[in-house]
Design a protein around this motif. Structure first.
Motif: not given
Length: 292
Positions: A207-212, A217-225, A235-240, A263-267
């Motif tokens: 639950g915590r990992v899914s919403g962080e 932001l500093f290690t993996v997330a891409a803005y538009f991929l 690198q990958a996109m992530a729901l949060p 997106t929030a509903l899917v998460l």
């Protein structure tokens, strides 16, 4: 006699008042949860479709789907759990079963509690310094998953430790009396009995990992991929992060806001399904323990 009756009445009134207050608080918490879920469902259902879940994002994430973000989130959850769950369990077993009460154990517990209180953005900065730069993983699923694993490691340790403490010492004494070693007692007697409750740590961690947002932001997330990752070094996109970006973007506000609710509903659904599966796993092992 009358004094005793009056005292009994006062105790009964006090108990009823306390029970009423606690009941109201419990119902208020449940009502708040229902309101939040209902708000997200009502706002997000209009966006949810098969295309929204399975397609790639388009036009700066204001159109198309969120499939890469779903896959990226699942990958991050998987890597973090593979890292944190075994290490957390072993650490808790060591502290509860092997380390004697004393200053060493107190220091370890205090450090674990302090680690649990560190803000997630600090974990993000540490993950960037260690995994992204020092170890050379770059912005990748591996770096993000390991950072998230460190984030939830205290949760796994504490829940596992509490599950082990709940096991009566008579099981340990009986096993030792039959000639079993310390490790045999821990691995074949104590751990199987405690495992259904240990899964609670897995549920909380997912639950915590899914919403962080801050650590990824500093290690993996891409803005538009608009593509799927092919390895843990991608690198990958992530729901949060996807939710954060489209909710705060200044272009096409209405479309972005609608997609944010979807997106929030899917998460929430992903977290709910993960929790249900973990609960089913806990019940399964709980039944096996009772049968044995």
């Amino acid at each position: 006699m009358k004094k005793a009756q009056n005292l009994a009445r006062k105790k009964s009134v006090s108990q009823n008042i306390a029970f009423t207050i606690f009941s109201l608080i419990s119902y208020a918490i449940v009502a708040l949860l229902v309101v939040i879920l209902a708000f997200i469902v009502i706002k997000g259902m209009g966006v949810i479709s098969w295309e929204f879940i399975t397609e790639m994002p388009k036009n700066g994430m204001t159109e198309g789907g969120i499939f890469p973000a779903i896959v990226g989130t699942l990958c991050l959850v998987g890597v973090s759990m593979v890292f944190a769950f075994p290490i957390g369990i072993l650490a808790a077993i060591y502290m509860n079963e092997y380390v004697k009460d004393g200053w060493v154990k107190q220091i370890i517990k205090q450090m674990t509690n302090n680690l649990a209180g560190v803000p997630s953005i600090v974990f993000g900065l540490f993950g960037m310094a260690l995994f992204v730069n020092k170890l050379g993983f770059g912005d990748s699923i591996l770096a993000g998953g390991l950072t998230l694993g460190l984030l939830v490691l205290p949760v796994v340790i504490r829940t596992t430790e509490e599950a082990l403490k709940a096991i009566d010492d008579s099981f340990r004494q009986a096993s030792t009396g039959l000639g079993a070693s310390k490790w045999q007692t821990t691995s074949q007697v104590v751990f199987p009995i405690a495992f259904p409750n240990i899964i609670t740590g897995l549920i909380l961690s997912i639950g915590r990992v899914s919403g962080e947002t801050a650590p990824i932001l500093f290690t993996v997330a891409a803005y538009f991929l608009p593509k799927l990752p092919t390895s843990i070094f991608d690198q990958a996109m992530a729901l949060p992060y996807h939710l954060y970006v489209i909710a705060t973007s200044g272009t096409n506000i209405e479309a972005s806001r609608a997609m944010a609710y979807g997106t929030a509903l899917v998460l929430i659904v992903i977290v709910l399904i993960s929790n249900l599966l973990a609960n089913a796993l806990r019940k399964y092992f709980g039944k096996k323990v009772k049968m044995n």
